[in-house]
Design an enzyme around this catalytic site. Structure first.
Site, PDB file in Angstrom:
ATOM      1  N   CYS A  67       0.826  -1.201   0.000  1.00 38.06           N
ATOM      2  CA  CYS A  67       0.000   0.000   0.000  1.00 38.06           C
ATOM      3  C   CYS A  67       0.860   1.251   0.000  1.00 38.06           C
ATOM      4  CB  CYS A  67      -0.876   0.026   1.247  1.00 38.06           C
ATOM      5  SG  CYS A  67      -1.833  -1.474   1.482  1.00 38.06           S
ATOM      6  N   GLY A  99      -0.782   0.569  -5.090  1.00 38.20           N
ATOM      7  CA  GLY A  99      -2.046  -0.106  -4.827  1.00 38.20           C
ATOM      8  C   GLY A  99      -3.128   0.431  -5.724  1.00 38.20           C
ATOM      9  N   ASN A 183       0.992   0.732   5.731  1.00 35.00           N
ATOM     10  CA  ASN A 183       1.698   0.005   4.666  1.00 35.00           C
ATOM     11  C   ASN A 183       2.609  -1.008   5.335  1.00 35.00           C
ATOM     12  OD1 ASN A 183       4.431   0.844   2.411  1.00 35.00           O
ATOM     13  ND2 ASN A 183       3.015  -0.851   2.317  1.00 35.00           N
ATOM     14  N   GLY A 184       2.462  -2.275   4.945  1.00 35.34           N
ATOM     15  CA  GLY A 184       3.290  -3.319   5.550  1.00 35.34           C
ATOM     16  C   GLY A 184       2.422  -4.494   5.925  1.00 35.34           C
ATOM     17  N   TYR A 345      11.665  -3.237  -7.941  1.00 38.83           N
ATOM     18  CA  TYR A 345      10.409  -3.180  -8.688  1.00 38.83           C
ATOM     19  C   TYR A 345       9.411  -2.168  -8.149  1.00 38.83           C
ATOM     20  CZ  TYR A 345       5.778  -4.533 -10.374  1.00 38.83           C
ATOM     21  OH  TYR A 345       4.529  -4.517 -10.927  1.00 38.83           O
ATOM     22  N   CYS A 542      13.042 -12.985   0.069  1.00 39.11           N
ATOM     23  CA  CYS A 542      12.415 -13.707  -1.044  1.00 39.11           C
ATOM     24  C   CYS A 542      13.452 -14.235  -2.029  1.00 39.11           C
ATOM     25  CB  CYS A 542      11.386 -12.820  -1.746  1.00 39.11           C
ATOM     26  SG  CYS A 542      12.017 -11.203  -2.198  1.00 39.11           S
TER      27      CYS A 542
HETATM   28 FE1  SF4 Z   1      11.299  -7.181   0.272  1.00 41.46          FE
HETATM   29 FE2  SF4 Z   1      11.588  -9.735  -0.449  1.00 41.46          FE
HETATM   30 FE3  SF4 Z   1      12.220  -8.945   2.056  1.00 41.46          FE
HETATM   31 FE4  SF4 Z   1       9.670  -8.979   1.243  1.00 41.46          FE
HETATM   32  S1  SF4 Z   1      11.034 -10.775   1.510  1.00 41.46           S
HETATM   33  S2  SF4 Z   1      10.663  -7.361   2.427  1.00 41.46           S
HETATM   34  S3  SF4 Z   1       9.858  -8.390  -0.928  1.00 41.46           S
HETATM   35  S4  SF4 Z   1      13.219  -8.329   0.107  1.00 41.46           S
END
Ligand code: SF4
Length: 554
Positions: A67, A99, A183-184, A345, A542
């Site tokens: 968001c 968003g 946001n979060g 991104y 990720c």
């Molecule tokens: Fe960012 Fe990936 Fe960490 Fe989520 S898991 S906060 S998308 S780097």
């Protein structure tokens, strides 16, 4: 409207049927969750962790959202007007990329029309589903008479598209109205929700943000604690990512979680030709409009000066009556964990995020990629996947010496594929958005640069489209490492089983599935070394599977 039993809290939202309240207390879910989170993602466990990961990821999907927030406080000498609403509106426009599902503005409208220096008036919501330009009308904004505003744009996962979940949420607590925009993503929201429900609390939304409001209402600090104390108490109990703003009829409070996952900026708008002040003090003449926003692009669009980033763990309180700004650090210090995906991104390319230019980061990612994954035998053109691949493609072109060309045209009248709510819409959307420039690419060897690969379906369609348009070779280069896990801190990445690099950790296999001649990624250690991140100030969860904080199940 609903009343939260045992919480002295009433929430006012538009009527509608929300998703069912999540049930709590299944002990077996806890073991499932921990079995996935304790084990890091590695090729060795990928084939065995599927069911546990799937269950947990589905469990947490319900709370995921990415968001944008904005808070505006007009100077004390300014009478109520439509300016705060309009500033919030334009700031939300600038944050629309964060968003696209719904948007809301809460206005602090004082009683009467005179300059307000004390607590009075009410908070009034305008919100709905859709883009900013669809939710708010000029008539609504013109009719507002406000001294402060709080805004939010929202994205959520499929199945939660309901106006009940559109923020800001406005509630009535014992000491007055409170509105919140967040946001979060909180990693212990489910556990706290179950605890609150066991005490009789009734939830009206499926958003983790509502947990914060109930914790504020039931704060152990007692009935007469002020909003800042209640908020501090509530946030001391939550974990995960929060960059949020709270508006009352006296102040705006902006807070960032101690790890600083999501950005939050402080800015001010100073009049070039100050209006005569109501009182004859120097302070009144020079008092700025304070603005808090998720990204600096919102401040830039308003013509505001960027003051600074709100620090991880910092709480900034802006008092309307005095125009004063106070800074507090009420939470225990944590290792900073800024989300690197904001640079890859999510953030606007014009923004400065975590003290760095997003554009320059993406350009440098492209340069590094050209050195790490060159195309054997060269190519005729480097072409970006517009728009988020442009800066990286320019970097790739600069470092490789291969000419940059816009070989793909993008329609700006269709939303970004990654934040469209369903796979079907994503699949249809990419063909609506992107068109190959046949006259340019026919018979050519192309390096196609994109910011990231999530599911891979978009990349596959792009490669197919370029081949159909006559490209001789298509070499795909990705300006970030392979994404192998979901995000638990507010970016709505899909279940890991849907991620291309989880399904196909072998790059050759992934390349064949996409249909490209070659496929290359930016390595994680290159990314870390560019950031100079020896202290581990960024989150790479990720990409690495090593998460800074593990979600807690109910
Ligand atoms: Fe960012 Fe990936 Fe960490 Fe989520 S898991 S906060 S998308 S780097």
């Amino acid at each position: 409207m609903f009343v939260s039993a045992g919480s002295r809290l009433a929430v006012f939202t538009a009527a509608g049927s929300g998703p069912p309240v999540r049930s709590c207390g299944r002990r077996e879910r806890r073991s499932v969750a921990l079995s996935w989170f304790v084990a890091p993602c590695s090729p060795a466990i990928r084939s065995t962790g599927g069911r546990a990961g799937q269950a947990t990821e589905r469990l947490f999907m319900g709370f995921h959202e990415e968001c944008g927030v904005v808070g505006i406080v007009a100077p004390r000498h300014k009478p109520p007007s439509d300016v705060p609403a309009r500033l919030a509106y334009f700031a939300l426009h600038a944050l629309q990329h964060r968003g696209q599902e719904g948007a809301g503005i809460v206005l602090w409208e004082p009683d009467g029309s005179e300059t307000i220096t004390g607590d009075s008036g009410r908070l009034r919501e305008i919100k709905g589903l859709g883009l900013v330009s669809e939710v708010f009308s000029d008539a609504q904004l013109s009719a507002s008479r406000a001294v402060a505003a709080l805004g939010h744009v929202r994205y959520s996962t499929a199945g939660e598209k309901n106006v009940r979940n559109v923020q800001p949420f406005t509630v009535k607590m014992r000491d007055g109205q409170v509105a919140i925009a967040h946001n979060g993503n909180l990693t212990n929201a489910n556990a706290l929700k179950c605890e609150l429900e066991a005490r009789g609390t009734i939830f009206n939304t499926s958003s983790d943000t509502e947990v914060i409001l109930h914790l504020m209402a039931q704060s152990l600090q007692g009935g007469y604690a002020d909003t800042r104390t209640r908020l501090t108490d509530a946030l001391s109990r939550v974990d995960g990512a929060f960059s949020l703003c709270v508006l009352t009829t006296s102040q705006l409070i902006a807070v960032r979680d101690p790890r600083g996952f999501r950005p939050l900026m402080l800015g001010r708008l100073v009049e070039r030709s100050p209006m005569p002040a109501v009182s004859h003090t120097r302070t009144d003449n020079t008092s700025p409009t304070w603005i808090v926003a998720s990204e600096s692009c919102a401040l830039d669009l308003l013509g505001a000066e960027t003051v600074r980033e709100i620090e991880p763990g910092e709480m900034v309180v802006i008092e309307r009556a005095s125009g004063d700004l106070h800074s507090y650090f009420p939470f225990p210090r944590q290792q900073r964990r800024a989300c690197i995906f904001e640079h890859i991104y999510f953030s606007q390319v014009t923004s400065n995020v975590f003290g760095r230019s997003v554009y320059m980061s993406r350009f440098r990612f492209g340069e590094l990629l050209a050195k790490a994954a060159p195309v054997e035998g060269g190519a005729d053109y480097v072409i970006p996947v517009p728009d988020s691949g442009i800066a990286a493609a320019l970097g790739f072109s600069t470092a490789s010496g291969i000419p940059f060309q816009m070989g793909i045209s993008r329609s700006h009248y269709v939303g970004r594929t990654f934040i469209q709510p369903t796979q079907e819409i994503r699949d249809a959307g990419v063909m609506l958005k992107l068109t190959a420039v046949r006259s340019l690419i026919e018979g050519k060897r192309l390096v196609v640069v994109d910011d990231s690969i999530v599911r891979g379906t978009t990349s596959r369609k792009i490669v197919h489209m370029l081949r159909e348009a006559g490209a001789r070779e298509v070499h795909l280069r990705i300006a970030c490492p392979p994404i192998i896990g979901s995000c638990y801190y507010g970016v709505d990445t899909p279940n890991r089983e849907e991620l291309l690099s989880w399904r196909m950790p072998d790059t050759k296999q992934a390349c064949d599935w996409i249909g490209a001649n070659s496929l290359g990624f930016l390595a994680l250690d290159s990314l870390q070394s560019f950031l100079g991140d020896e202290r581990g100030d960024f989150c790479y969860g990720c990409f690495s599977g090593h998460y800074p904080v593990l979600p807690v199940d109910a």
